[in-house]
Enzyme design. Structure first.
Site, PDB file in Angstrom:
ATOM      1  N   THR A  57     103.735  38.045  25.975  1.00 22.88           N
ATOM      2  CA  THR A  57     104.827  39.019  25.933  1.00 22.88           C
ATOM      3  C   THR A  57     104.997  39.714  27.275  1.00 22.88           C
ATOM      4  OG1 THR A  57     104.609  39.398  23.551  1.00 22.88           O
ATOM      5  CG2 THR A  57     105.638  41.139  24.843  1.00 22.88           C
TER       6      THR A  57
ATOM      7  N   ASN B  76     107.928  27.934  18.524  1.00 26.41           N
ATOM      8  CA  ASN B  76     106.730  28.348  17.800  1.00 26.41           C
ATOM      9  C   ASN B  76     106.810  28.051  16.311  1.00 26.41           C
ATOM     10  OD1 ASN B  76     108.732  30.476  18.529  1.00 26.41           O
ATOM     11  ND2 ASN B  76     107.720  31.599  16.885  1.00 26.41           N
TER      12      ASN B  76
ATOM     13  N   GLN C 147     103.461  28.273  23.439  1.00 31.67           N
ATOM     14  CA  GLN C 147     103.049  27.302  22.419  1.00 31.67           C
ATOM     15  C   GLN C 147     102.722  25.931  22.990  1.00 31.67           C
ATOM     16  OE1 GLN C 147     102.218  27.686  19.411  1.00 31.67           O
ATOM     17  NE2 GLN C 147     102.984  29.738  18.938  1.00 31.67           N
TER      18      GLN C 147
ATOM     19  N   CYS D 233     104.339  36.326  14.224  1.00 33.73           N
ATOM     20  CA  CYS D 233     104.549  37.592  14.935  1.00 33.73           C
ATOM     21  C   CYS D 233     105.620  38.453  14.304  1.00 33.73           C
ATOM     22  CB  CYS D 233     104.932  37.322  16.394  1.00 33.73           C
ATOM     23  SG  CYS D 233     103.614  36.579  17.363  1.00 33.73           S
TER      24      CYS D 233
END
Length: 741
Positions: free
Chosen positions: A78, A157, A185, A329
């Protein structure tokens, strides 16, 4: 290494996070002990730490096929995405404000783009085909003279689909536009040679490749400039301030070395395990849908849509398999994933999509065990399957794991309900005293000059795991609406939705026993009802009572100057959600069960001795929603004193984990036009006031003369949380101001 034994579930969620490799742990251990130096220090200890960081930088660079000076260490994927996207955007805004991304990005990219859109940048979202892959021709058409960045993920993802990054980067460079890819990923699962991909920036996350959480890296091609957004000293070549997390950087370096060393072996193994799982499911379940490209996808990722089965319900049935409904997430809602929406996956498969992701530790035995569990679970949702299996289910069941939401938090969004009800015809019957023309808790129908029938219907999904207490809470919640109208309940009918293919029928008997014990406390009998088969357990009561026509408590008759009284504390929705996630202890569970089982009868009986101008109870729309109904229908503005609102003390222990039911955000969004929040009241505090309550307290508008005596008497009767939480002000539109008094 086998991370699963006969007790733990089979772990098939490697895209969410990977276990830390034993070799990685061994490499990190000295930096918890003897090698503790600050890498910016010039003495021996600092130099040893600096050497370790630079060795890790080389290891990451080797994996990506770049130079060590092109690797910046961050706190994870992130931060890497934020640094890349904001760094390019802010440095180049004098050249333009146009950024291109795809419709299927992870929130670590899409939310950054939304932020930039609020700050003057223009974002274009490229569509994807049915496999979730961008068409390079679309990118070519969308690049404009003011385009300053293109950011498109390497591999998705959720589905694992791989984008043609090399071709997309080539198009960008033809127009002198920098290209960034989120490769969180893909690194370690497919080749991520930055020279071949020809990217300018690439993000990776340690915890997706057997390193610890909290560390990542950003590849920045030489000659690519970024504006810093973390300021301090000149760490990381003056691109990312902050003392390096030496231990975890060492772990990321070692994980990169292992990924490069075992690359072919790991890819082959993961693909074998993924395909074995897929084939076993295809052999036994015929109506499933593969999301993503059959070949151009990660070797470890299998995204399967199960027809007309909600994914979260299916996952709750698969007790021995750990997988995700979409991306880990940002799960927790029942809406179709934006990725599947962008791919135009039919809703009957999209709602039932489960992502299975294997890893280098996945074994053949685990795949066999997991596939058996998945097949058994799916069959329980298939009507044609053998119904006798219901009696084979263990009675040691967690009811909250069988539903998509909890209790009154499962109500329709208030904005949706308002839209539906506005089209309902109003009854043309003089005997209807309270009906659809108000937002009251129950209907009231006059039967003679002095007496009316008051009737309500309420049912909900489990808010606790224990069947007995689920029944008790549902009954208390149903009876509450009668008390909130100022009525006396007389009898009830049960409404039951029960998954008899998933649960033994004895569970239903226990639910009904809990309800019967609560209604007995209210001197009410359950004298009938109706049952249907459903995939989720749901239970409630239709309650009939009587009421004196002159003593009806409506929610639309609050007066200026009335005090606002709440009789139970808030936080039941938050703590129920934490309970479902296994994040509260037994004492807290017992506390919230006791609050929800507590009838509002005592509050009603005490308040009946006083003048009450208006009343409702606080349930699925939260305090803000139900108070807003009261203030708007009464056309009186109000003030809430935040520090006076009773809140269950254990709520503050789970707030840092951001555990809020989805209904809290819906409630807050709905009342936003009518609420004015003090600047000191942050979003988490606002969500507490919007928290959906199941069997919450009464909310009353009480005139001034005897308010202190009323509160004292409520306390004497055991309602120790009862409090004055605000006041109705002057006539108006029903606006509510929330302050810290």
């Amino acid at each position: 290494m086998n991370i699963v034994d006969n007790i733990l579930p089979v772990y098939l969620d490697y895209n969410a996070t990977t276990p830390v490799d034993v070799e990685v742990i061994d490499a990190m251990m000295p930096f918890l002990d003897s090698a503790f130096g600050n890498p910016s220090s010039s003495h021996y200890y600092g130099i040893q730490a600096r050497k370790a960081v630079e060795q890790a930088r080389i290891q990451v660079a080797d994996l990506l096929n770049c130079s060590a000076d092109e690797v910046i260490f961050t706190s994870g994927g992130t931060e890497s995405n934020n640094l890349a996207i904001k760094g390019i955007a802010n440095l180049n805004k004098h050249k333009g404000n146009h950024i291109i991304t795809s419709a299927i990005e992870h929130p670590a990219v899409s939310e950054v783009c939304r932020y930039l859109a609020k700050n003057g940048f223009r974002i274009t979202y490229l569509p994807v085909n049915e496999y979730g892959i961008v068409n390079p021709a679309d990118l070519h058409k969308m690049i404009l003279p003011g385009t300053i960045l293109v950011t498109i993920m390497h591999a998705n993802n959720e589905t694992g689909s791989i984008q043609p990054i090399g071709e997309l980067a080539r198009i960008c460079h033809e127009h002198s536009v920098p290209f960034h890819t989120d490769a969180a990923q893909s690194v370690g699962k497919i080749k991520t040679d930055v020279r071949e991909l020809d990217v300018d920036l690439l993000s990776l996350a340690g915890h997706k490749m057997y390193a610890p959480k909290g560390v990542g890296a950003l590849y920045v091609r030489r000659g690519t400039n970024l504006e810093k957004y973390m300021h301090g000293a000149d760490h990381e070549m003056n691109r990312r301030a902050g003392t390096e997390n030496v231990m975890e950087i060492v772990g990321l370096g070692k994980a990169s070395e292992i990924a490069l060393r075992d690359f072919d072996k790991n890819i082959n193994h993961m693909q074998q395990m993924r395909d074995l799982l897929h084939n076993r499911l295809l052999e036994s379940i015929h109506d499933i849908h593969l999301n993503g490209h059959p070949e151009l996808r990660l070797p470890n990722t299998l995204s399967i849509g199960f027809r007309q089965i909600e994914a979260n319900l299916l996952l709750s049935e698969m007790n021995r398999v750990a997988a995700s409904a979409g991306a880990a997430c940002h799960t927790g809602t029942e809406e179709i994933s934006p990725v599947l929406k962008a791919m135009n996956v039919p809703a009957l498969y999209a709602m039932g999509t489960v992502r299975f992701s294997v890893g280098k530790y996945t074994t053949l035995a685990e795949i066999e065990k997991a596939s058996d569990e998945i097949i058994t679970a799916v069959r329980k949702f298939t009507p044609s399957d053998n119904m006798e299996s219901r009696n084979e289910v263990s009675t040691d069941v967690r009811l909250t794991q069988l539903t998509h939401g909890l209790g009154c938090a499962c109500k329709l969004k208030p904005q949706d309900l308002e839209q539906v009800l506005k089209n309902m015809p109003l009854p043309d019957d003089a005997h209807v005293l309270v009906g659809l023309n108000t937002s009251d808790d129950a209907a009231v129908y006059r039967i003679n000059e002095t007496t009316a029938i008051v009737q309500t219907l309420d049912f909900l999904t489990p808010v606790v795991d224990d069947p007995y207490y689920f029944g008790a809470i549902a009954a208390a919640n149903s009876l509450s609406d009668i008390y909130a109208m100022g009525g006396q309940p007389r009898f009830a009918l049960s409404i039951v939705a029960f998954p008899s293919r998933r649960l033994p029928i004895s569970i239903l008997s226990t639910i009904l026993k809990g309800a019967a014990d609560i209604t007995k406390q209210a001197d009410v009998a359950i004298i009938g009802g109706h049952t249907i088969e459903d995939d989720e357990p749901k239970f409630g009561l239709a309650v009939t009572g009587i009421i004196n026509i002159d003593k009806i408590w409506r929610n639309s008759t609050a007066q200026p100057g009335d005090w606002i009284v709440l009789t139970k504390p808030l936080g039941l929705g938050i703590l129920s959600t934490a309970l479902k996630k296994g994040m509260v202890n037994k004492a807290t569970e017992a506390k919230i069960v006791q609050i929800m089982c507590e009838l509002n009868r005592t509050a009603f009986e005490v308040c009946s001795g006083y003048q009450i101008h208006a009343c409702t109870d606080v349930t699925g729309f939260g305090l803000t929603g139900h108070l807003s109904e009261m203030s708007r229908s009464s056309k009186v503005d109000a003030t809430i004193y935040y520090d006076k609102v009773p809140v269950i003390s254990e709520v503050w222990d789970v707030i840092p984990s951001n555990i809020f039911p989805g209904g809290a955000k819906n409630n807050l969004d709905f009342v936003a036009p009518w609420l004015d929040w003090d600047n000191s009241i942050t979003l988490p505090l606002q969500l507490i006031l919007s928290d959906p309550q199941t069997s919450g307290g009464l909310l009353l508008a009480v005139p001034d003369p005897h308010i202190d005596h009323l509160i004292e008497q409520l306390h004497q009767k055991g309602l120790h949380s009862a409090a004055i939480i605000g006041q109705f002000n002057e006539k108006g539109e029903g606006k509510i101001k929330v302050i810290n008094k």
